[in-house]
Design a protein around this motif. Structure first.
Motif: not given
Length: 308
Positions: A169-185, A272-283
């Motif tokens: 599991r891992s949280p999601l994070k916002w990503i923005t540019s080092d140069t541009y300030r689009q996250h403030l628009r 939010p947080e993302c969780r990942y599951l492992m599943l096997k085929a029926r056969e």
């Protein structure tokens, strides 16, 4: 003072001891282990010499009983012999051959797939791994249609009533540019996954990741404008690198040059947080599927331990 190396058990002695305890007869035990009665008697003398105490009590008429120490030794001897036999059987087992089909989401592949394949190549060098890297919704469909033996899926996209084990599991994070300030628009320019998933039934057609991000913005009262959509993380990141939009990814992802994680004090709502599951085929193809599942579990468990 230096302590000496502890005396070890001779498994042949223990095997004869177990045979005597179960047969309650030196004669029958000797036949069972393929030795003469006198040889088995000598073995028990050696065993009791190593232990420094008696464990077998001989009764009248050749009957055999165990004293309390012998009863304790019997339980532990069975454990040691079972472990020995299991190890020997595993090492002498015929190599596993064939092909196994693994599905892994694109956002996990760069970080985890090389480690999984490396470990599995040592565990089963004669098995070929066919890897499908795709969105979780497509992998779920392939799992249901028996096109995969093992799949990793984002929680919420797994087939109904299908056994699954959470691996990461891992949280999601916002990503923005080092140069541009689009996250403030305002409104916030977004690069995001498509709203509709072409591989899901119409009643569940909303892309899970898309929905999570939009709901977080709406609950946080933040206006937004979708300017770019892509089914891949790379495509979404490209718009952020160009300074056109903000995007989001797993917190543990390695970011391309020119991008950074938006700080908590920069005004965007928590994702939010993302969780990942492992599943096997029926056969599934066995035993390769169980072997691969064990390596997947170990890889994700090792990563989790390093990250904590």
């Amino acid at each position: 003072m230096t302590m000496g190396i502890p005396v070890g058990f001779d498994l042949d002695l223990l095997r004869s001891f177990v045979a005597i305890a179960e047969e309650r007869s030196f004669t029958r035990a000797a036949a069972r282990v393929g030795r003469t009665q006198s040889a088995v008697s000598l073995q028990m003398q050696r065993l009791e010499g190593v232990l420094g105490q008696t464990v077998i009590v001989r009764g009248k008429g050749g009957s055999v009983e165990l004293n309390p120490e012998g009863q304790y030794l019997l339980g532990r001897a069975r454990e040691l012999l079972a472990l020995n036999d299991d190890i020997m059987q595993s090492l002498h087992a015929a190599p596993v051959h064939g092909t196994i089909r693994l599905g892994i989401p694109a956002e996990l592949s760069a970080r985890f797939l090389p480690r999984i394949l490396d470990r599995f190549s040592h565990a089963a060098p004669a098995v070929e791994v066919e890897v499908e890297v795709a969105a979780s919704c497509l992998l779920a469909l392939k799992l249901k249609s028996a096109e995969l033996d093992l799949a990793l899926l984002k929680e919420g996209l797994e087939p109904r009533q299908w056994p699954a084990v959470e691996v990461w599991r891992s949280p999601l994070k916002w990503i923005t540019s080092d140069t541009y300030r689009q996250h403030l628009r305002d409104p916030l320019p977004l690069s995001i996954s498509p709203a509709n998933c072409p591989w899901r039934p119409a009643e569940f057609n909303e892309c899970l990741w898309h929905g999570m991000v939009i709901r977080a913005l709406e609950h946080g009262g933040r206006r937004y404008r979708v300017i770019s959509t892509s089914a891949t993380t790379q495509g979404q990141m490209a718009a952020a690198q160009a300074g056109l939009a903000v995007t989001n990814t797993l917190a543990d992802d390695r970011l391309p040059e020119g991008l950074r994680i938006v700080r908590a004090d920069e005004g965007l709502p928590e994702l939010p947080e993302c969780r990942y599951l492992m599943l096997k085929a029926r056969e599934p193809r066995q035993p390769a599927t169980d072997m691969l599942a064990a390596q997947v579990h170990d890889v994700f468990g090792g990563i989790a331990n390093l990250d904590t």
